[in-house]
Design a protein around this motif. Structure first.
Motif, PDB file in Angstrom:
ATOM      1  N   ARG A 282       0.837  -1.203   0.000  1.00 18.12           N
ATOM      2  CA  ARG A 282       0.000   0.000   0.000  1.00 18.12           C
ATOM      3  C   ARG A 282       0.871   1.252   0.000  1.00 18.12           C
ATOM      4  O   ARG A 282       0.539   2.264  -0.618  1.00 18.12           O
ATOM      5  CB  ARG A 282      -0.918  -0.007   1.223  1.00 18.12           C
ATOM      6  CG  ARG A 282      -2.013  -1.066   1.171  1.00 18.12           C
ATOM      7  CD  ARG A 282      -2.812  -1.037   2.475  1.00 18.12           C
ATOM      8  NE  ARG A 282      -3.855  -2.036   2.466  1.00 18.12           N
ATOM      9  CZ  ARG A 282      -5.106  -1.806   2.104  1.00 18.12           C
ATOM     10  NH1 ARG A 282      -5.449  -0.603   1.692  1.00 18.12           N
ATOM     11  NH2 ARG A 282      -6.007  -2.761   2.141  1.00 18.12           N
ATOM     12  N   ARG A 283       1.974   1.158   0.731  1.00 16.75           N
ATOM     13  CA  ARG A 283       2.867   2.315   0.811  1.00 16.75           C
ATOM     14  C   ARG A 283       3.467   2.628  -0.562  1.00 16.75           C
ATOM     15  O   ARG A 283       3.585   3.790  -0.964  1.00 16.75           O
ATOM     16  CB  ARG A 283       3.954   2.004   1.830  1.00 16.75           C
ATOM     17  CG  ARG A 283       4.691   3.201   2.367  1.00 16.75           C
ATOM     18  CD  ARG A 283       3.798   4.158   3.116  1.00 16.75           C
ATOM     19  NE  ARG A 283       4.583   5.308   3.538  1.00 16.75           N
ATOM     20  CZ  ARG A 283       5.175   5.410   4.715  1.00 16.75           C
ATOM     21  NH1 ARG A 283       5.036   4.443   5.588  1.00 16.75           N
ATOM     22  NH2 ARG A 283       5.882   6.456   5.018  1.00 16.75           N
TER      23      ARG A 283
ATOM     24  N   GLU B  64       0.827   4.233  -2.619  1.00 17.71           N
ATOM     25  CA  GLU B  64       0.559   5.608  -2.189  1.00 17.71           C
ATOM     26  C   GLU B  64       1.667   6.562  -2.634  1.00 17.71           C
ATOM     27  O   GLU B  64       1.396   7.655  -3.140  1.00 17.71           O
ATOM     28  CB  GLU B  64       0.408   5.657  -0.671  1.00 17.71           C
ATOM     29  CG  GLU B  64       0.068   7.044  -0.143  1.00 17.71           C
ATOM     30  CD  GLU B  64       0.015   7.074   1.373  1.00 17.71           C
ATOM     31  OE1 GLU B  64       0.805   6.359   2.016  1.00 17.71           O
ATOM     32  OE2 GLU B  64      -0.827   7.803   1.910  1.00 17.71           O
TER      33      GLU B  64
ATOM     34  N   HIS C 177      -2.366   4.333  -6.201  1.00 17.24           N
ATOM     35  CA  HIS C 177      -3.462   3.733  -5.437  1.00 17.24           C
ATOM     36  C   HIS C 177      -4.819   4.196  -5.954  1.00 17.24           C
ATOM     37  O   HIS C 177      -5.820   3.493  -5.801  1.00 17.24           O
ATOM     38  CB  HIS C 177      -3.322   4.061  -3.951  1.00 17.24           C
ATOM     39  CG  HIS C 177      -3.399   5.522  -3.643  1.00 17.24           C
ATOM     40  ND1 HIS C 177      -2.360   6.393  -3.925  1.00 17.24           N
ATOM     41  CD2 HIS C 177      -4.384   6.278  -3.086  1.00 17.24           C
ATOM     42  CE1 HIS C 177      -2.704   7.605  -3.543  1.00 17.24           C
ATOM     43  NE2 HIS C 177      -3.929   7.567  -3.038  1.00 17.24           N
TER      44      HIS C 177
ATOM     45  N   TYR D  55      -5.850   2.328   3.872  1.00 15.78           N
ATOM     46  CA  TYR D  55      -4.521   2.149   4.445  1.00 15.78           C
ATOM     47  C   TYR D  55      -4.635   1.672   5.883  1.00 15.78           C
ATOM     48  O   TYR D  55      -5.633   1.886   6.551  1.00 15.78           O
ATOM     49  CB  TYR D  55      -3.693   3.434   4.370  1.00 15.78           C
ATOM     50  CG  TYR D  55      -3.504   3.856   2.953  1.00 15.78           C
ATOM     51  CD1 TYR D  55      -2.588   3.201   2.144  1.00 15.78           C
ATOM     52  CD2 TYR D  55      -4.290   4.843   2.390  1.00 15.78           C
ATOM     53  CE1 TYR D  55      -2.452   3.532   0.812  1.00 15.78           C
ATOM     54  CE2 TYR D  55      -4.158   5.176   1.058  1.00 15.78           C
ATOM     55  CZ  TYR D  55      -3.224   4.516   0.279  1.00 15.78           C
ATOM     56  OH  TYR D  55      -3.107   4.838  -1.038  1.00 15.78           O
TER      57      TYR D  55
END
Length: 277
Positions: free
Chosen positions: A132-133, A136, A141, A163
């Motif tokens: 997810r990081r 992002e 995303h 998140y």
């Protein structure tokens, strides 16, 4: 068809396929014991696996292991074999993924483009924090739909949280037998690691602190180098005071971080079930 009480029954036929990729685990003895010659038995170790559950409106593809340069090709081949039709939805369940590199990002973007071109939908579920990081930081995303994985054979699912949550300050329980159990939960990154370091330092510095501090990491969702540095400082502080800092229930992601940094030998592992209370 309608049954008693007017309730509709939906019959769904499921087809489950599993692909597992293994390598010999040289130097890693299994619980099978020893061979007649006295050498420890070695069995193949599964490093990557795909479980595909097909239903009437698409499929759920569950990925286990590291999603990197070597394994991304396996996922591509599996989707080639799956050959989703126009209008169907393929949900990638990444909850059991232990690592995602930039290759995984390129793969996901490529699959999204392919889905749009071929008329099927790509949804993501259970994306680990590190993945997810990456999404992002690259701003990608926004290109994906995040869903929870529906029950087997039931299309749909609800919107997933974008998140993960932040780390919560550790909670300590008396472990008995000269130890205290400190439970660390959430995510340890550059924003949250200092608070953890201060809390651990306060616990270690207490005159009534027992000889052993057990860090229970069962609820730790993610740890980066900042979190590891906080733990290393706590380890040094404990040793200076003649105390012992041990780890319990480390996640695969945390163990990988220890291997990559060469710090795994510094942290003794606490055997589960040995503490009292």
């Amino acid at each position: 068809m309608d049954g008693p009480g007017g309730l509709a029954r939906l019959c769904v036929t499921l087809m489950v396929t599993r692909f597992a990729f293994s390598t010999p685990c040289s130097g890693e003895p299994t619980v099978m014991g020893s061979d007649p010659n006295g050498d420890q038995a070695m069995l193949p170790r599964t490093i990557f696996a795909l479980d595909i559950v097909r239903h009437s409106r698409g499929a759920v593809v569950s990925v286990t292991g590291d999603l990197d340069l070597e394994t991304c090709g396996h996922l591509t081949e599996a989707l080639d074999a799956l050959a989703p039709d126009g209008g169907q939805t393929v949900t990638l369940d990444l909850a059991a993924v232990t690592f995602m590199g930039t290759e995984a990002l390129h793969l996901l973007l490529g699959l999204r483009g392919r889905a749009r071109a071929e008329g099927w939908a790509l949804h993501l579920s259970g994306v680990p924090y590190v993945g997810r990081r990456v999404l992002e930081l690259t701003g990608t995303h926004r290109l994906f739909v995040f869903r929870t994985v529906p029950a087997p054979g039931v299309p749909g699912g609800t919107a997933d949280r974008p998140y993960g949550g932040g780390a919560r300050l550790p909670h300590a329980d008396g472990g008995g037998g000269g130890s205290v159990v400190v439970r660390v939960s959430g995510e340890l990154d550059i924003e949250r690691a200092p608070a953890l370091g201060r809390a651990l330092q306060a616990r270690i510095s207490r005159p009534d602190c027992p000889p052993e501090i057990v860090l229970d990491l069962a609820e730790l969702g993610f740890c980066d180098s900042s979190g590891l540095n906080a733990l290393l400082r706590a380890l040094a502080s404990a040793e200076e005071r003649g105390r012992r800092l041990t780890l319990r229930n480390p996640s695969p992601q945390f163990l990988r971080l220890l291997r990559l940094t060469g710090t795994g030998h510094l942290f003794p592992l606490h055997a589960a079930g040995t503490e009292g209370g």
